[in-house]
Scaffold this motif. Structure first.
Motif, PDB file in Angstrom:
ATOM      1  N   ILE A 180       0.826  -1.207   0.000  1.00 52.68           N
ATOM      2  CA  ILE A 180       0.000   0.000   0.000  1.00 52.68           C
ATOM      3  C   ILE A 180       0.858   1.254   0.000  1.00 52.68           C
ATOM      4  O   ILE A 180       0.600   2.202  -0.761  1.00 52.68           O
ATOM      5  N   MET A 181       1.898   1.280   0.835  1.00 50.20           N
ATOM      6  CA  MET A 181       2.713   2.494   0.897  1.00 50.20           C
ATOM      7  C   MET A 181       3.467   2.739  -0.409  1.00 50.20           C
ATOM      8  O   MET A 181       3.735   3.887  -0.770  1.00 50.20           O
ATOM      9  N   SER A 182       3.790   1.693  -1.126  1.00 51.67           N
ATOM     10  CA  SER A 182       4.431   1.887  -2.433  1.00 51.67           C
ATOM     11  C   SER A 182       3.505   2.639  -3.372  1.00 51.67           C
ATOM     12  O   SER A 182       3.940   3.531  -4.134  1.00 51.67           O
ATOM     13  N   ILE A 183       2.212   2.317  -3.322  1.00 58.49           N
ATOM     14  CA  ILE A 183       1.234   3.016  -4.172  1.00 58.49           C
ATOM     15  C   ILE A 183       1.070   4.458  -3.715  1.00 58.49           C
ATOM     16  O   ILE A 183       1.061   5.386  -4.532  1.00 58.49           O
ATOM     17  N   VAL A 184       0.948   4.650  -2.397  1.00 56.93           N
ATOM     18  CA  VAL A 184       0.794   6.007  -1.859  1.00 56.93           C
ATOM     19  C   VAL A 184       1.964   6.892  -2.288  1.00 56.93           C
ATOM     20  O   VAL A 184       1.775   8.013  -2.782  1.00 56.93           O
ATOM     21  N   LEU A 185       3.180   6.401  -2.102  1.00 59.21           N
ATOM     22  CA  LEU A 185       4.362   7.193  -2.453  1.00 59.21           C
ATOM     23  C   LEU A 185       4.455   7.422  -3.959  1.00 59.21           C
ATOM     24  O   LEU A 185       4.868   8.502  -4.405  1.00 59.21           O
ATOM     25  N   LYS A 186       4.074   6.441  -4.736  1.00 56.27           N
ATOM     26  CA  LYS A 186       4.122   6.603  -6.186  1.00 56.27           C
ATOM     27  C   LYS A 186       3.188   7.709  -6.638  1.00 56.27           C
ATOM     28  O   LYS A 186       3.548   8.558  -7.464  1.00 56.27           O
ATOM     29  N   VAL A 187       1.974   7.742  -6.090  1.00 56.67           N
ATOM     30  CA  VAL A 187       1.028   8.803  -6.446  1.00 56.67           C
ATOM     31  C   VAL A 187       1.563  10.164  -5.996  1.00 56.67           C
ATOM     32  O   VAL A 187       1.494  11.157  -6.737  1.00 56.67           O
ATOM     33  N   CYS A 188       2.099  10.220  -4.773  1.00 49.83           N
ATOM     34  CA  CYS A 188       2.678  11.485  -4.295  1.00 49.83           C
ATOM     35  C   CYS A 188       3.776  11.964  -5.237  1.00 49.83           C
ATOM     36  O   CYS A 188       3.823  13.145  -5.606  1.00 49.83           O
ATOM     37  N   ARG A 189       4.650  11.059  -5.626  1.00 56.43           N
ATOM     38  CA  ARG A 189       5.744  11.433  -6.530  1.00 56.43           C
ATOM     39  C   ARG A 189       5.215  11.918  -7.869  1.00 56.43           C
ATOM     40  O   ARG A 189       5.701  12.907  -8.423  1.00 56.43           O
ATOM     41  N   GLU A 190       4.196  11.238  -8.391  1.00 53.60           N
ATOM     42  CA  GLU A 190       3.591  11.650  -9.659  1.00 53.60           C
ATOM     43  C   GLU A 190       3.023  13.059  -9.581  1.00 53.60           C
ATOM     44  O   GLU A 190       3.073  13.811 -10.554  1.00 53.60           O
ATOM     45  N   ARG A 191       2.505  13.401  -8.417  1.00 59.92           N
ATOM     46  CA  ARG A 191       1.854  14.705  -8.256  1.00 59.92           C
ATOM     47  C   ARG A 191       2.776  15.766  -7.673  1.00 59.92           C
ATOM     48  O   ARG A 191       2.348  16.879  -7.391  1.00 59.92           O
ATOM     49  N   GLY A 192       4.040  15.410  -7.454  1.00 59.13           N
ATOM     50  CA  GLY A 192       5.010  16.384  -6.957  1.00 59.13           C
ATOM     51  C   GLY A 192       4.980  16.606  -5.463  1.00 59.13           C
ATOM     52  O   GLY A 192       5.514  17.606  -4.969  1.00 59.13           O
ATOM     53  N   LEU A 193       4.366  15.686  -4.711  1.00 61.05           N
ATOM     54  CA  LEU A 193       4.285  15.800  -3.259  1.00 61.05           C
ATOM     55  C   LEU A 193       5.323  14.895  -2.593  1.00 61.05           C
ATOM     56  O   LEU A 193       5.609  13.808  -3.083  1.00 61.05           O
ATOM     57  N   PHE A 194       5.874  15.335  -1.474  1.00 61.56           N
ATOM     58  CA  PHE A 194       6.690  14.484  -0.616  1.00 61.56           C
ATOM     59  C   PHE A 194       5.783  13.868   0.451  1.00 61.56           C
ATOM     60  O   PHE A 194       4.632  14.280   0.612  1.00 61.56           O
ATOM     61  N   PHE A 195       6.284  12.884   1.182  1.00 59.00           N
ATOM     62  CA  PHE A 195       5.506  12.245   2.240  1.00 59.00           C
ATOM     63  C   PHE A 195       6.273  12.322   3.553  1.00 59.00           C
ATOM     64  O   PHE A 195       7.459  11.977   3.605  1.00 59.00           O
ATOM     65  N   VAL A 196       5.586  12.779   4.606  1.00 63.13           N
ATOM     66  CA  VAL A 196       6.179  12.844   5.941  1.00 63.13           C
ATOM     67  C   VAL A 196       5.633  11.680   6.767  1.00 63.13           C
ATOM     68  O   VAL A 196       4.426  11.584   6.992  1.00 63.13           O
ATOM     69  N   ASP A 197       6.508  10.806   7.216  1.00 60.00           N
ATOM     70  CA  ASP A 197       6.108   9.687   8.068  1.00 60.00           C
ATOM     71  C   ASP A 197       5.905  10.220   9.481  1.00 60.00           C
ATOM     72  O   ASP A 197       6.852  10.666  10.135  1.00 60.00           O
ATOM     73  N   SER A 198       4.656  10.173   9.948  1.00 60.96           N
ATOM     74  CA  SER A 198       4.368  10.684  11.295  1.00 60.96           C
ATOM     75  C   SER A 198       4.961   9.828  12.391  1.00 60.96           C
ATOM     76  O   SER A 198       4.996  10.229  13.553  1.00 60.96           O
ATOM     77  N   LYS A 199       5.415   8.632  12.030  1.00 63.89           N
ATOM     78  CA  LYS A 199       6.035   7.695  12.975  1.00 63.89           C
ATOM     79  C   LYS A 199       5.058   7.246  14.060  1.00 63.89           C
ATOM     80  O   LYS A 199       5.414   7.182  15.249  1.00 63.89           O
ATOM     81  N   THR A 200       3.834   6.928  13.626  1.00 66.02           N
ATOM     82  CA  THR A 200       2.901   6.274  14.546  1.00 66.02           C
ATOM     83  C   THR A 200       3.245   4.791  14.661  1.00 66.02           C
ATOM     84  O   THR A 200       2.719   4.099  15.532  1.00 66.02           O
ATOM     85  N   ASN A 201       4.100   4.309  13.765  1.00 68.41           N
ATOM     86  CA  ASN A 201       4.568   2.915  13.780  1.00 68.41           C
ATOM     87  C   ASN A 201       6.087   2.935  13.718  1.00 68.41           C
ATOM     88  O   ASN A 201       6.669   3.368  12.724  1.00 68.41           O
ATOM     89  N   TYR A 202       6.735   2.487  14.788  1.00 63.98           N
ATOM     90  CA  TYR A 202       8.194   2.539  14.822  1.00 63.98           C
ATOM     91  C   TYR A 202       8.830   1.489  13.920  1.00 63.98           C
ATOM     92  O   TYR A 202      10.034   1.496  13.713  1.00 63.98           O
ATOM     93  N   HIS A 203       8.001   0.600  13.370  1.00 62.77           N
ATOM     94  CA  HIS A 203       8.480  -0.375  12.386  1.00 62.77           C
ATOM     95  C   HIS A 203       8.040   0.023  10.977  1.00 62.77           C
ATOM     96  O   HIS A 203       7.934  -0.811  10.096  1.00 62.77           O
TER      97      HIS A 203
END
Length: 258
Positions: free
Chosen positions: A134-157
């Motif tokens: 799922i995160m691969s898809i999320v990041l791919k869409v962000c990259r396509e649209r020129g957005l970066f992604f900030v990991d809020s770190k709600t999951n330390y893994h």
């Protein structure tokens, strides 16, 4: 005039290295629903990053006002947690049982719903940020649209940072939560920890929230920021993304969020 002498070239002021600026990026989550502290945060005298949930009553107006104030705007993307009340997710959430196409559509629709968004972070999401598919898809869409992604770190893994690097994106992550406990003394203590982290590492990313205790967070943030003036500089998350990782996006697909 003429060429400076060797003595002048090696003056003490030129020998001493320039003191490196210590920078703090404050991200405030959960905008979009007119929650407590919204007005106070949107009048903050320091630069903020405003994380706005999509498809809520004040999503667009919060984004427009934040942009007008010169704050950074990012999408606060609802994502399924390992635990927690699903009602807290809000509309447009990504869940682990979704197909690739469903995930892509959720991310695209959320980006389109938040005007001026230049990035995204996760709302809840401890389950999803550990899901490589799922995160691969999320990041791919962000990259396509020129957005970066900030990991809020709600999951330390979380696997977000690793995936981002592999995809040529900046591995941006939260360092410190401001208001994981809702007392003024705790938030003040966290702001001191933020300053100490910035002094040691040159930069710090910290996350607070609007909500039932949002006014308290805003009050402590305002007073702490005032006391820190001259020791640190408050910047938008985009400033760090650009300066640390040289992020200069070239969107592949058009976006209507600007």
């Amino acid at each position: 005039m003429g060429i400076p002498s060797g003595e002048e070239q090696n003056s003490p002021s030129q020998q001493n290295p320039v003191k490196k600026e210590k920078r703090i990026a404050v991200i405030i989550d959960d905008f979009g629903n007119g929650q407590g502290g919204t007005e106070e945060m949107l009048s903050m005298p320091i630069k903020l990053t405003v994380a706005i949930m999509p498809f809520l009553p004040t999503t667009r107006s919060d984004a427009e006002l934040a942009h007008k104030k010169g704050y950074d705007v990012i999408v606060h993307m609802p994502m399924e947690p390992k635990q927690g009340n699903p009602k807290w997710l809000g509309p447009g959430a990504i869940t682990a049982n979704m197909s690739d196409d469903e995930v892509r559509r959720k991310v695209e629709d959320a980006i389109d719903n938040v005007p001026y968004a230049i990035g995204m972070n996760n709302h809840m999401g401890s389950k999803i940020t550990g899901d490589e598919r799922i995160m691969s898809i999320v990041l791919k869409v962000c990259r396509e649209r020129g957005l970066f992604f900030v990991d809020s770190k709600t999951n330390y893994h979380s696997i977000v940072g690793k995936l981002a690097v592999n995809m040529g994106m900046p591995p941006v992550a939260n360092h410190i939560f401001l208001d994981d406990f809702h007392t003024a003394s705790h938030i003040s203590k966290q702001m001191k920890a933020v300053e100490d982290f910035a002094k040691e590492h040159d930069n710090c990313v910290t996350i607070g929230h609007v909500g039932t205790q949002g006014k308290k967070t805003a009050e402590v943030l305002r007073s702490s920021a005032a006391s820190m003036q001259g020791r640190v500089t408050f910047v938008g998350i985009s400033d760090l993304v650009r300066d640390i990782w040289g992020w200069q996006p070239s969107p592949i697909l058009p976006s209507n969020n600007n």
